[in-house]
Scaffold this active site. Structure first.
Site, PDB file in Angstrom:
ATOM      1  N   ARG A 188       2.221   8.045   7.583  1.00 42.92           N
ATOM      2  CA  ARG A 188       3.050   6.873   7.870  1.00 42.92           C
ATOM      3  C   ARG A 188       2.641   5.712   6.972  1.00 42.92           C
ATOM      4  NH1 ARG A 188      -0.538   6.349  12.758  1.00 42.92           N
ATOM      5  NH2 ARG A 188      -1.398   4.243  12.797  1.00 42.92           N
ATOM      6  N   ASN A 189       1.889   6.024   5.912  1.00 43.86           N
ATOM      7  CA  ASN A 189       1.388   5.006   4.994  1.00 43.86           C
ATOM      8  C   ASN A 189       1.644   5.411   3.550  1.00 43.86           C
ATOM      9  OD1 ASN A 189      -0.009   3.077   6.790  1.00 43.86           O
ATOM     10  ND2 ASN A 189      -1.300   4.839   7.287  1.00 43.86           N
TER      11      ASN A 189
END
Length: 377
Positions: A188-189
């Site tokens: 998610r990064n």
């Protein structure tokens, strides 16, 4: 095709050419609409719709469907009492988003209530309202609607959706590439260098890596979807062999459920056709709600999963070893370590300072620094 079977043995398809009509139309959120599409495409196999009461209660109590198949994150539609009554009477209900047309039909099978506190404790390991998953659960409507769905109309393409892949597409892509062992990487990064090292380490013993960033609702302070995707494109284009990595987006919201979400992530990647998934430190965690390796430890309770996890400790750059390494391979004290922290990276970017090459590749740093608002508000 890759050798691994979908979760439950069969890849679900709930796509249909029929019109999305019904006696009643209900509007749902964009994130829930994504999950209806995920059901239809088999990303959530073996689910064919929203959970029945028996399945829901079994997931909450045991982390398994009523059939005993592993499943840890409830996929549900919540409505108020008035809507629940109307849906039960209607039987077939058309689903739409606030801005879009009717796109699916829900065949209502049952309506039931649920215990929000028990659900929060089971899925998130806490009832603390500061946990984003708990806060969402406590704010849900009182009634859940179970039933199969039929999906009829996909949303229009956008710059991010064009990277979305169905399990049929990923399995064909892996097969066409000649891959028999495929390692999934959930993120998610944007990719800091430690993530790259995790992926490339797995490539030394596997045929390919499927980089599968999560696109959807996230908490304030997380990176924006377009920043994540553009960063991965830059990294893969500049640092990966062309035949060893495939990039595809997964459109669903982050639940921040730590270990329970790690199992959920593994199941989805098995449906994509991956044989393995990387589970790193604090996978799907938030704050200090989970111990650093809880997401790895939970897999001992799910030995019947077909997809196999790959566990890695945290990577860092050692100025004595002159390489990226981890505690298993490096004997040197912390004074020689360049720690790679998402929190540290965000702080530097907020201050307008480009992270060093020990944290971000320059091409990735350029992408992030080029965005006026790289974070979710």
């Amino acid at each position: 095709m890759t050798a691994i079977d979908p979760h439950g043995g069969k890849l679900v398809s709930r796509m249909t050419q029929k019109a999305a009509g019904g006696a009643l139309t209900v509007t749902i959120s964009d994130d829930l609409a994504n999950d209806v599409e995920n059901i239809a495409d088999g990303i959530f196999s073996p689910l064919e719709g929203f959970l029945s009461q028996a399945d829901f209660e079994s997931v909450v109590k045991r982390g398994r469907l009523a059939s005993d198949l592993p499943w840890t994150v409830p996929i549900v539609l919540d409505v108020d009492k008035e809507t629940a009554t109307k849906m039960k009477q209607a039987g077939d209900v058309a689903l739409k988003t606030a801005q879009g047309p009717e796109f699916a039909v829900l065949h209502v099978e049952e309506v039931y209530t649920f215990d929000k506190q028990a659900t929060s404790q089971s899925v998130y390991g806490t009832t603390d309202q500061n946990h984003p998953g708990v806060a969402k659960t406590l704010s849900m409507n009182e009634y859940l609607v179970g039933g199969k769905i039929d999906y009829t109309v996909r949303p229009g393409d956008d710059p991010i959706r064009k990277y979305r892949m169905t399990p049929e597409q990923t399995r064909k892509a892996f097969s066409d590439a000649g891959w028999k062992s495929v390692v999934a990487f959930q993120t998610r990064n944007p990719p800091h260098v430690a993530h790259e090292m995790l992926q490339k380490t797995s490539l030394t013993t596997h045929d390919g890596v499927f980089v599968n960033p999560l696109i959807g609702k996230k908490k304030s302070g997380d990176f924006a979807d377009d920043v994540i995707l553009e960063s991965y494109i830059a990294m893969i284009d500049n640092y990966y062999p062309k035949n060893r990595c495939i990039l595809g987006t997964l459109h669903t919201e982050m639940r921040y459920a730590g270990p329970k979400e790690a199992i959920h992530h593994a199941i989805m990647r098995q449906n994509y056709g991956c044989t393995n998934i990387i589970i790193g430190r604090d996978h799907a965690g938030v704050g200090k709600y989970y111990s650093p390796f809880a997401a790895q430890e939970i897999f001992s309770d799910y030995t019947d999963l077909v997809i196999e996890p790959i566990f890695f400790p945290a990577f860092y750059y050692c100025r004595k070893c002159l390489t990226f390494t981890n505690e298993r391979a490096c004997p040197h004290s912390p004074e020689f370590h360049e720690q790679i922290s998402g929190t540290k990276m965000r702080s530097m970017i907020d201050a307008g300072q480009a992270p060093s090459e020990f944290i971000l590749r320059p091409e990735v740093s350029k992408v992030i620094m080029g965005h006026k608002k790289p974070f979710v508000d």
